[in-house]
Design an enzyme around this catalytic site. Structure first.
Site, PDB file in Angstrom:
ATOM      1  N   HIS A 130       0.818  -1.246   0.057  1.00  0.00           N
ATOM      2  CA  HIS A 130       0.077   0.179  -0.070  1.00  0.00           C
ATOM      3  C   HIS A 130       0.800   1.383  -0.156  1.00  0.00           C
ATOM      4  O   HIS A 130       0.652   2.173  -0.667  1.00  0.00           O
ATOM      5  CB  HIS A 130      -0.856  -0.171   1.189  1.00  0.00           C
ATOM      6  CG  HIS A 130      -1.602   1.238   1.271  1.00  0.00           C
ATOM      7  ND1 HIS A 130      -3.112   1.066   0.943  1.00  0.00           N
ATOM      8  CD2 HIS A 130      -1.721   2.314   1.876  1.00  0.00           C
ATOM      9  CE1 HIS A 130      -3.469   2.068   1.398  1.00  0.00           C
ATOM     10  NE2 HIS A 130      -2.902   3.041   1.714  1.00  0.00           N
ATOM     11  N   GLU A 131       1.653   1.465   0.923  1.00  0.00           N
ATOM     12  CA  GLU A 131       2.770   2.692   0.985  1.00  0.00           C
ATOM     13  C   GLU A 131       3.733   2.645  -0.303  1.00  0.00           C
ATOM     14  O   GLU A 131       3.808   3.770  -0.511  1.00  0.00           O
ATOM     15  CB  GLU A 131       3.523   2.453   2.202  1.00  0.00           C
ATOM     16  CG  GLU A 131       2.437   2.464   3.674  1.00  0.00           C
ATOM     17  CD  GLU A 131       1.391   3.553   3.683  1.00  0.00           C
ATOM     18  OE1 GLU A 131       1.604   4.507   2.983  1.00  0.00           O
ATOM     19  OE2 GLU A 131       0.526   3.277   4.308  1.00  0.00           O
TER      20      GLU A 131
HETATM   21 ZN    ZN Z   1      -3.266   5.439   1.592  1.00  0.00          ZN
END
Ligand code: ZN
Length: 603
Positions: free
Chosen positions: A391-392
């Site tokens: 995600h990051e």
């Molecule tokens: Zn996010």
């Protein structure tokens, strides 16, 4: 409770920390940039009341603003990243305080620029751009200002509006203080008969409890407590909605929704289409709920049965280097260049991996125009952390492409597009790990992965859209002159729950008050972006996996776009037209496929 003690910052292996020395090698370098910004602050006065005199004045002022903005954002970013390494460090805290105050001074010294541009006749602005070619860079920036022109009032009215903002912004603070500080829940009896204090944090844990009575007790206790304060909370939410409606009217927007979506030029149809498309596809949610009921071996599904795990938890160890490899392999469909940047993020120490004493909690991607797109993690060896990493990295690589391509003025992307890049990486990781588990014949892991993804559709796409519709409804009521009462809002909220869950869930009356528990209703049309974000990401990941190269090219160009166009246009370029309901349908097709796979695996 975990009792292991955390390492001190100095004990963390260097290769697992981020390398901020490429931003400032020494303290003195930060100080000299700080001084440079400080010295530049009075320079802006030279252009004040003089922007309309010549295209050169306008250009020089905007260039100066960008030049200082670049340095300032680097200063700020370094200070806040440094502090997040160990929040107890007084020196790091001091640096953040200083740079924040500098930001206030810089903001005050440049606050007049946009109003002064807006005070210029549109024709003058067009003539200036024709006369000075370098102003062409700012043409989209001028367009964004142009959108506001019709909603900027006379100087006198603007003064009153600024004063009114202070007077009307109190309700969200009232709610926040009530919800976070004053509200106390009664104790709840857990599965062992012990009395446990119910808190916001523990509530979700109770709903995940295998003991159904515990879940019901927690659910009833939380909603019962909010119910005791129903009139107060209705008045508070009503105040927030009225304040939205007031500022929309004062600025001559069609309505509060229009006012909220206008800065990014999102047509209100995007919002309404989302709601109607999701309602049209409620049968998919109902199919999923039937599967939930079956897997939980329940005769009926109650509101407190929605969060308890419906498939066996998989205790999959996932060390950091294995997670890196998984993310790398999962992103293979995005091509060579994407893979090279991922490797660079690992090898050049963009990621601060391990937890240490005093470090900021959670995970985030951050950085400035001139720095690497850093990531903070608090790594644990499990699957959920691998998804957080994916995600990051989605955010960071979006930033990387944007900063590589765009001038500073367009280097910030909107929230509307931000979660697309991160969620798409999660979708690809799910796809990859699921295929791997399938090849290994690991049915439990497959089911677990599919279920985690399916839960995102239920909670992010369906639930947030229900919230979005509720938000729209209560604003429309105020706009049509009706009062928002606790009873009125509860009636609408209960009906929406019944509509969404259909015949598959016994919608207990006590959920009617849940609107009082959701802080996001104070954010003014914010939550729909969670739903559009996951829709666009699911639709794009489907295109990338099925179409290959052309879809990848479109997607990477979208990442390069940053904030250089409206979110809708940028996403349209990627291959999803959010002004239509097609992406929502495409996303819900993905959800439907996941459920079909789960059904087959559960046989
Ligand atoms: Zn996010």
């Amino acid at each position: 409770m975990e009792t292991k003690t955390l390492p001190k910052r100095g004990q963390v292996p260097l290769e697992l920390t981020w390398d901020l020395s490429v931003v400032y090698a020494a303290e003195a370098d930060w100080e000299s940039d700080f001084a440079r910004v400080e010295e530049s602050i009075p320079d802006f006065d030279a252009w004040k009341n003089r922007l309309a005199e010549s295209p050169q004045n306008l250009l020089q002022c905007l260039q100066k603003q960008d030049e200082i903005g670049v340095i300032f954002s680097q200063l700020y970013s370094y200070a806040s990243l440094k502090r997040s390494e160990d929040n107890a460090q007084a020196e790091a805290q001091g640096r953040v305080e200083r740079v924040k105050m500098q930001g206030t001074r810089l903001g005050a010294a440049t606050a007049w620029i946009e109003p002064e541009i807006l005070a210029m006749p549109p024709q003058t602005l067009r003539d200036f751009q024709a006369q000075e070619r370098e102003l062409g860079l700012y043409s989209y920036y001028f367009q964004t200002l142009e959108r506001r022109r019709a909603h900027v009032r006379s100087a006198e009215v603007e003064d009153v509006l600024a004063l009114a903002r202070e007077a009307t912004s109190g309700t969200s603070t009232v709610y926040k203080l009530f919800n976070d500080a004053d509200l106390k829940f009664p104790d709840v009896e857990d599965e062992n008969g012990a009395s446990v204090e119910l808190t916001h944090g523990r509530y979700i844990r109770f709903l995940e409890n295998q003991n159904r009575n515990v879940r019901e007790r927690a659910f009833r206790t939380v909603h019962g407590e909010y119910s005791r304060w129903r009139n107060t909370l209705a008045a508070s939410l009503s105040g927030a909605v009225k304040s939205d409606v007031f500022s929309a009217r004062a600025r001559k927007y069609d309505n509060a929704l229009h006012a909220a979506l206008s800065p990014d030029d999102i047509p209100t149809d995007v919002y309404r289409n989302l709601v109607s498309a999701v309602r049209e596809r409620l049968p998919v949610l109902h199919r999923y709920l039937r599967l939930r009921k079956k897997l939980l071996k329940l005769d009926d599904l109650q509101m407190w049965d929605l969060y308890v795990p419906m498939v066996a938890e998989v205790e999959k160890e996932m060390p950091y280097d294995e997670a890196q490899q998984a993310v790398l392999q999962a992103s293979q469909p995005l091509g060579e260049k994407y893979a090279r940047i991922l490797e660079q993020s690992f090898d050049s120490r963009w990621i601060d991996v391990l937890e240490n004493e005093g470090k900021s909690s959670g995970a985030f991607s951050d950085g400035a125009y001139t720095t690497p797109p850093y990531i903070l993690m608090n790594w644990q060896d499990n699957l959920s952390n691998a998804f957080t990493l994916a995600h990051e990295l989605g955010h960071s690589i979006h930033s990387y492409f944007t900063r590589e391509t765009q001038p500073y003025v367009y280097s910030h992307y909107t929230i509307f597009v931000a979660e697309v890049a991160s969620t798409l990486n999660e979708a690809l990781l799910t796809h990859h790990l699921q295929k791997q588990a399938e090849a290994a014949g690991d049915r439990a892991l497959q089911l677990y992965l599919l279920n985690s993804y399916a839960e995102r559709f239920r909670t992010t796409l369906y639930r947030q859209t229900m919230f979005a519709e509720f938000e729209l409804k209560i604003h429309e009521l105020v706009e049509s002159g009706e009062a928002l009462t606790a009873d009125g809002m509860s009636e609408i909220y209960l009906q929406f729950n019944k509509d969404f869950y259909g015949a598959e869930v016994n919608v207990d009356d006590c959920v009617a008050i849940e609107w009082a528990r959701i802080p996001h209703f104070y954010y003014g049309f914010y939550v729909y972006q969670y739903a559009t974000g996951i829709s666009a990401a699911a639709a794009l990941s489907k295109q990338i996996l099925e179409e290959g190269e052309p879809a990848v090219e479109r997607y990477l160009n979208f990442l390069r776009g940053g904030g250089s166009d409206t979110s809708i246009n940028l996403l349209r370029g990627a291959g999803v037209d959010m002004a239509t309901s097609a992406p929502v349908h495409q996303a819900l097709d993905v959800f439907d496929e996941i459920i079909a796979k789960m059904e087959a695996l559960a046989e």
